[in-house]
Structures are given as C-alpha cells and as structure tokens.
Scaffold this active site. Structure first.
Site, PDB file in Angstrom:
ATOM      1  N   LYS A   1       0.855  -1.186   0.000  1.00  0.00           N
ATOM      2  CA  LYS A   1       0.000   0.000   0.000  1.00  0.00           C
ATOM      3  C   LYS A   1       0.888   1.232   0.000  1.00  0.00           C
ATOM      4  CE  LYS A   1      -3.110   2.706   3.019  1.00  0.00           C
ATOM      5  NZ  LYS A   1      -3.987   2.731   4.203  1.00  0.00           N
TER       6      LYS A   1
ATOM      7  N   ASP B   1      -2.501  10.297   3.541  1.00  0.00           N
ATOM      8  CA  ASP B   1      -3.900   9.912   3.725  1.00  0.00           C
ATOM      9  C   ASP B   1      -4.610  10.924   4.620  1.00  0.00           C
ATOM     10  OD1 ASP B   1      -6.329   8.692   3.999  1.00  0.00           O
ATOM     11  OD2 ASP B   1      -5.608   7.066   5.303  1.00  0.00           O
TER      12      ASP B   1
ATOM     13  N   LYS C   1     -10.166  13.025   8.002  1.00  0.00           N
ATOM     14  CA  LYS C   1      -9.743  12.636   9.349  1.00  0.00           C
ATOM     15  C   LYS C   1      -9.737  13.851  10.269  1.00  0.00           C
ATOM     16  CE  LYS C   1      -6.531   8.940   7.984  1.00  0.00           C
ATOM     17  NZ  LYS C   1      -7.154   7.832   8.722  1.00  0.00           N
TER      18      LYS C   1
ATOM     19  N   ASP D   1       1.723   6.567   5.432  1.00  0.00           N
ATOM     20  CA  ASP D   1       0.731   5.592   4.980  1.00  0.00           C
ATOM     21  C   ASP D   1       1.176   4.823   3.739  1.00  0.00           C
ATOM     22  OD1 ASP D   1      -1.643   4.341   5.638  1.00  0.00           O
ATOM     23  OD2 ASP D   1      -2.902   5.702   4.478  1.00  0.00           O
TER      24      ASP D   1
ATOM     25  N   ASP E   1     -12.055   7.223   3.620  1.00  0.00           N
ATOM     26  CA  ASP E   1     -10.862   7.003   4.439  1.00  0.00           C
ATOM     27  C   ASP E   1     -10.468   5.524   4.490  1.00  0.00           C
ATOM     28  OD1 ASP E   1      -8.731   7.630   6.026  1.00  0.00           O
ATOM     29  OD2 ASP E   1      -9.895   7.921   7.861  1.00  0.00           O
TER      30      ASP E   1
ATOM     31  N   GLU F   1      -9.307   3.798   2.157  1.00  0.00           N
ATOM     32  CA  GLU F   1      -8.802   3.897   0.783  1.00  0.00           C
ATOM     33  C   GLU F   1      -7.739   2.857   0.442  1.00  0.00           C
ATOM     34  OE1 GLU F   1      -7.554   5.489   3.259  1.00  0.00           O
ATOM     35  OE2 GLU F   1      -5.429   5.109   2.934  1.00  0.00           O
TER      36      GLU F   1
ATOM     37  N   ARG G   1      -7.508  -0.318   0.994  1.00  0.00           N
ATOM     38  CA  ARG G   1      -8.047  -1.550   0.419  1.00  0.00           C
ATOM     39  C   ARG G   1      -8.525  -1.345  -1.014  1.00  0.00           C
ATOM     40  NH1 ARG G   1     -12.325  -1.840   5.234  1.00  0.00           N
ATOM     41  NH2 ARG G   1     -10.613  -0.690   6.182  1.00  0.00           N
TER      42      ARG G   1
HETATM   43  N1  BES Z   1      -4.187   4.597   6.952  1.00  0.00           N
HETATM   44  C1  BES Z   1      -5.343   4.363   7.735  1.00  0.00           C
HETATM   45  C2  BES Z   1      -5.116   3.342   8.850  1.00  0.00           C
HETATM   46  C3  BES Z   1      -4.232   3.788   9.981  1.00  0.00           C
HETATM   47  C4  BES Z   1      -4.749   4.463  11.056  1.00  0.00           C
HETATM   48  C5  BES Z   1      -2.907   3.452   9.973  1.00  0.00           C
HETATM   49  C6  BES Z   1      -3.927   4.838  12.094  1.00  0.00           C
HETATM   50  C7  BES Z   1      -2.095   3.816  11.025  1.00  0.00           C
HETATM   51  C8  BES Z   1      -2.588   4.515  12.066  1.00  0.00           C
HETATM   52  C9  BES Z   1      -6.468   3.826   6.863  1.00  0.00           C
HETATM   53  O1  BES Z   1      -6.479   4.291   5.562  1.00  0.00           O
HETATM   54  C10 BES Z   1      -7.750   4.237   7.495  1.00  0.00           C
HETATM   55  O2  BES Z   1      -8.002   5.400   7.547  1.00  0.00           O
HETATM   56  N2  BES Z   1      -8.515   3.276   7.967  1.00  0.00           N
HETATM   57  C11 BES Z   1      -9.741   3.534   8.609  1.00  0.00           C
HETATM   58  C12 BES Z   1     -10.786   2.603   8.037  1.00  0.00           C
HETATM   59  C13 BES Z   1     -12.178   2.924   8.440  1.00  0.00           C
HETATM   60  C14 BES Z   1     -12.627   4.227   7.795  1.00  0.00           C
HETATM   61  C15 BES Z   1     -13.070   1.803   8.009  1.00  0.00           C
HETATM   62  C16 BES Z   1      -9.574   3.297  10.102  1.00  0.00           C
HETATM   63  O3  BES Z   1      -8.860   2.371  10.475  1.00  0.00           O
HETATM   64  O4  BES Z   1     -10.108   4.073  10.881  1.00  0.00           O
HETATM   65 ZN    ZN Z   2      -4.694   4.895   4.788  1.00  0.00          ZN
HETATM   66 MN    MN Z   3      -7.525   6.098   5.402  1.00  0.00          MN
END
Ligand code: BES
Ligand code: ZN
Ligand code: MN
Length: 506
Positions: free
Chosen positions: A275, A280, A287, A298, A357, A359, A361
C-alpha cells in the site's frame, strides 16, 4: 557503513571503540566471573573492565552500557581508545534481538562521540550459532546508524559517523559462514533503512511519482526491472480503484512494478504487494486534524516492498520475486471520490465506497488483481498500514497476520519470529467475508467498527482469487514514537527483514 569480519584478537586492531557485549554477572561484582577471553583482553586494556565490574557499576543487565577508557599507561600496549561494555542480560536468555540492540548501542554511542572505527567482539551465545549472532549484530549496527537528517541543517551539531565496524569472531573454521551471515545482515538492514527513508519522507516531497522514481533509482542500481504505469495506463487497464483514490490530488497515482528474475526459469514466483498512500487525509471522509501528520507514513507497506526488493536483488536470490505497489494520494477536492460512489476495479468487481478514508483496500484491490493475473504467483504477500483497528488490537508489538492459506500464514509467522519482526495471526472468517458484501455492488469498503482489521482483510481477499495470499496489517508497527537502540522515532521499515527471511527460507 562498511562491515568486515576477523578471527584475530580485537586488541591487535586499532579502534576508536571496542564494544564488548557481556551476559549478566552475579551480584558480588566478581570480576573473576568474566569469560576468560574478556579477562585476557582486559589484561591488555589495563584492567578497566575488572574495575568497572568490581565497582558494581556494570552488571551486564540487558541494555546496560558502560563507556571505559583503557589505561594506556606503563606496560600497556593498547590500540583501543574506548571500550563499551554492553549488557546482554541473563546467560541462556540472549535473543537475536538483544544482540541486534547491542550492535545498535555500540554504533549509536560511537556516533555520539568521535569514533569512526568500531570493533565488535562477538561472544559465544548459548542457543545461537556464531553466524546467526554475527548477522544480528551486523543488522543492529546498520539499523543503529540510521538517521533522518535530510531536511535540516545541523551545522556544528552534526554528529559523527561510524565508517567501519569489524566483527571479531573467534574460530577460523566458522569465519566464512560468519562473513556470509554478516553480509546478509548488512543488506537486510540497508533495505530496512531505505524503507525508513521512504516512510519518513514528508508527503509534499514524496508524491506517487516520486515514489516511482525512487523505485526506478533502486532498480537501476541493483539490476531489477521496473515498470511504472501512469494515469493513462491505469485508465487503459481499467484500474478504477487506484484512480478513484488518487482522483482528489493533482499529484496523480501510479502502479509501480519491480521485478527480480531468477536464473532458473522454473523458480517459484512470489509477489510482494504494498500500500503506497503517500498521504492519507481521509479524503472527503476527512480525518480529525490531530495526528494527521502521521499519515505521511501511509506508504510504509510500499516502502517495505522497495526495501525488500533492493535486498532481494543484492542477495541475488534464486527466486522470481515481484514487487507491486499501488501509489496514490488521498485528498479531498472537487475531483475526489465520494461516499456513495461505486467504483469498478480492474478485476471487474465493483466497490461501494462508504468511507473514503478506507482507501488502502481500494488501492490494493487493483494492485492484488494485477499481481495475481500478470504473474500467476505461487504466493502473494501484501503489506499495508490498513486499519486503526489493528493498532488497537496489537499496538506496536506485532503486525496483524491474515491469509487464505495456512501453510503460507505459518511461513510468514515463522519468518517474522526468526527475523525479530513479529506477526500475530488474527481471524479471517466467513462472518467477516459476509460483512463486506454490499447491497448494490460486489463489496463495500467498510463494514463499520466491529472486527475492523478482519473485515478489511476479508475485503482484500475478494481480489486474491485462489492464489495463496497473506496480508500483513502494519498500521501499528510501521512507525513508532519510542526510540530504541536500533530505531529512532518515525518509520520503522518493518517488513523488510520478515520478507527476506521468508524468501531466504523458501
Ligand atoms: N491509513 C489508515 C489506517 C491507519 C490508522 C494506519 C492509524 C495507522 C494509524 C487507513 O487508511 C484508514 O483510515 N482506515 C480507517 C478505516 C475505516 C474508515 C473503516 C480506520 O482504520 O479508521
Ligand atoms: Zn490509509
Ligand atoms: Mn484512510
């Protein structure tokens, strides 16, 4: 940093600093309990080690250090300017990680002073072969020497740099094996440091195009093949996932492919998929601002893939290894994808976007499908800073490990254990696969908070077909705010050592 090996007495070689790792001594401060080899060296160093032990100041507990200045007075023939005692903890409990950290401590302490030439005496360790111990030390030295100073002027505060480390291992017979292991350790750690550099680079300086040019630079230097697909090519290939996520940024997305060809045509093919979200923000589902700066990391999955591919090439592994990176910047704008959108990926499967967010996946859907259909790999491992849920579950202690193939899961788990990068199996169940089914598309990109790491993995699985596949969620392990001897604050470069261990053992 140059790392060499020797089977001579370290006291015969000129050094700015000689590191002596020692296991824990008794309470009595009994210098007689020191290993004979250390006592022999101490006699040539003027007895400073015995004095440090007798004073009770150094007992050899794990991580303890003592910097000593050998007595260069009468009768001494010392070529050693400084001695660093490094505690390894209880005899019989010394792990590769302890040794790695002792290497890191030595190089860090040397760098803080004016030591450019470091000697490292390798003790005999219960339960660890000399080559394994040497490899851990070499890794520790290179990792401990890592700094991230590209973006500031240190002026006079510029710290020293260790130029050479010589690892002294007694036993002429083993020296060839020790030398080989040292080289492996250095190459793995250099790959990891490369991953750290990429992970630490700020978002403004590492858009997808720059990630691609960095991959290309590595390819040129090491003989890998490199292919970069720009937006026009992504459109031709109908990679609607990567295009959707990257659509909000003027800095357009890329698909990056690095390929190491084995000499043997029949060699197994392994794809490493990363990834590469270079920043992000969350996109339209933006966020909260607190901590958002961390989202420059990210792309740590992609960073691990680039670092691993460099090491694969330098070690000339007898395998066909392909790195595939989906690179995009996730920003809100008038051209950004939005909640409610339905996105058609290159596999033909559609994604209902419920949260922009989620994204990573969406990007990986196209990257995994490409890896699988273009290279028909025997195995596919993806690395992604995918979910906050995984961080909640495991913290920094381990990466989340999911997959469709028990054998491959075990292979990855074992490699992580051995390499000192733990990966912990988490469930991927029918319930999770059901949870990401959409009512209007094939899958939806979030199933809510419950089992967030597992449903994210289930989403990815929909794009892996019947290819044996493992997913590593490195959200908690990809960067850190706590420094250790081998790790400064920021990107960890996690995944490189695990991947290489897996490939070395293939
Ligand atoms: N890059 C983030 C995941 C992340 C969060 C990595 C904190 C490291 C530290 C990912 O893209 C994300 O935002 N995931 C969301 C998914 C949700 C919206 C279903 C999450 O984990 O909150
Ligand atoms: Zn992310
Ligand atoms: Mn995200």
């Amino acid at each position: 940093m140059q790392i060499t090996t020797s089977s001579h007495d370290p006291c015969d070689t000129r050094a700015d600093l000689l590191a002596l790792p020692l296991t824990q001594l008794g309470d009595e401060g009994d210098a007689g309990a020191l290993p004979p080899a250390v006592r022999r060296m101490d006699r040539r160093l003027g007895g400073v080690i015995a004095a440090a032990v007798a004073s009770g100041d150094f007992r050899g507990s794990a991580g303890q250090t003592a910097l000593l200045y050998p007595d260069g007075g009468q009768g001494s023939d010392t070529k050693i300017r400084r001695v660093l005692l490094v505690g390894l903890g209880k005899d019989g409990k010394v792990t590769g990680e302890r040794l790695r950290r002792s290497g890191g401590s030595a190089v860090r302490r040397a760098g803080r002073g004016k030591s450019q030439r470091v000697s490292f005496w390798l003790p005999r360790i219960k339960g660890l072969s000399a080559p394994d111990a040497a490899r851990a030390v070499a890794e520790g030295c290179v990792l401990g020497g890592y700094r991230f100073d590209d973006y500031r002027d240190l002026g006079d505060a510029e710290p020293g740099r260790v130029r050479t480390v010589t690892i002294f291992s007694s036993g002429e017979k083993q020296l060839a094996a020790v030398r080989k292991a040292t080289k492996i350790g250095r190459i793995l750690a250099e790959g990891q440091n490369l991953a750290r550099d990429l992970s630490n680079a700020p978002g403004n300086d590492l858009p997808p195009s720059k990630l691609a040019s960095e991959a290309r630079r590595v390819a040129r230097a090491t003989g890998l093949a490199c292919q970069v697909m720009d937006v026009a090519e992504l459109r031709r290939r109908k990679m609607g996932g990567i295009l959707a996520v990257g659509g909000g940024s003027t800095r357009t997305p890329r698909l990056i492919v690095l390929e190491h060809k084995a000499r043997r045509k029949s060699a197994p093919t392994v794809c490493l998929v990363g990834k590469g979200v270079t920043f992000d923000s969350g996109g339209i589902s933006i966020k909260p601002s607190a901590g958002m700066e961390e989202m420059k990391h990210d792309m740590s999955g992609a960073a691990a893939v680039v670092g691993a591919m460099q090491a694969v090439a330098e070690l000339a592994l007898p395998l066909h290894v392909v790195g595939v990176i989906g690179a995009a910047e996730n920003l809100p704008s008038g051209s950004a994808y939005r909640p409610g959108d339905v996105v058609r990926t290159s596999s033909g499967k559609t994604i209902e976007v419920l949260n922009t967010d989620a994204e990573g996946r969406v990007v990986l859907a196209d990257a995994l499908h490409y890896a699988r259909t273009r290279f028909s790999p025997d195995a596919m491992v993806d690395l992604a800073t995918l979910t906050g849920a995984c961080m909640v579950a495991l913290g920094e202690a381990a990466s989340g490990l999911f997959g469709s193939d028990e054998e491959l899961i075990e292979r990855v788990r074992a490699a992580g254990d051995k390499a000192g990068e733990r990966a912990w199996p988490l469930p991927l169940l029918d319930e999770h696969r059901r949870a990401v089914k959409s009512t209007i598309a094939d899958v939806k990109n979030t199933a809510g908070r419950d089992a967030g790491a597992s449903t994210a993995a289930a989403f990815l699985q929909a794009f892996t077909g019947d290819t044996p596949w493992v997913h590593l969620d490195i959200a908690g392990t990809g960067w850190t705010s706590a420094a250790t001897p081998c790790q400064i604050k920021g990107g960890t470069g996690v995944g490189v050592r695990l991947l290489l261990q897996m490939l070395l053992d293939w």
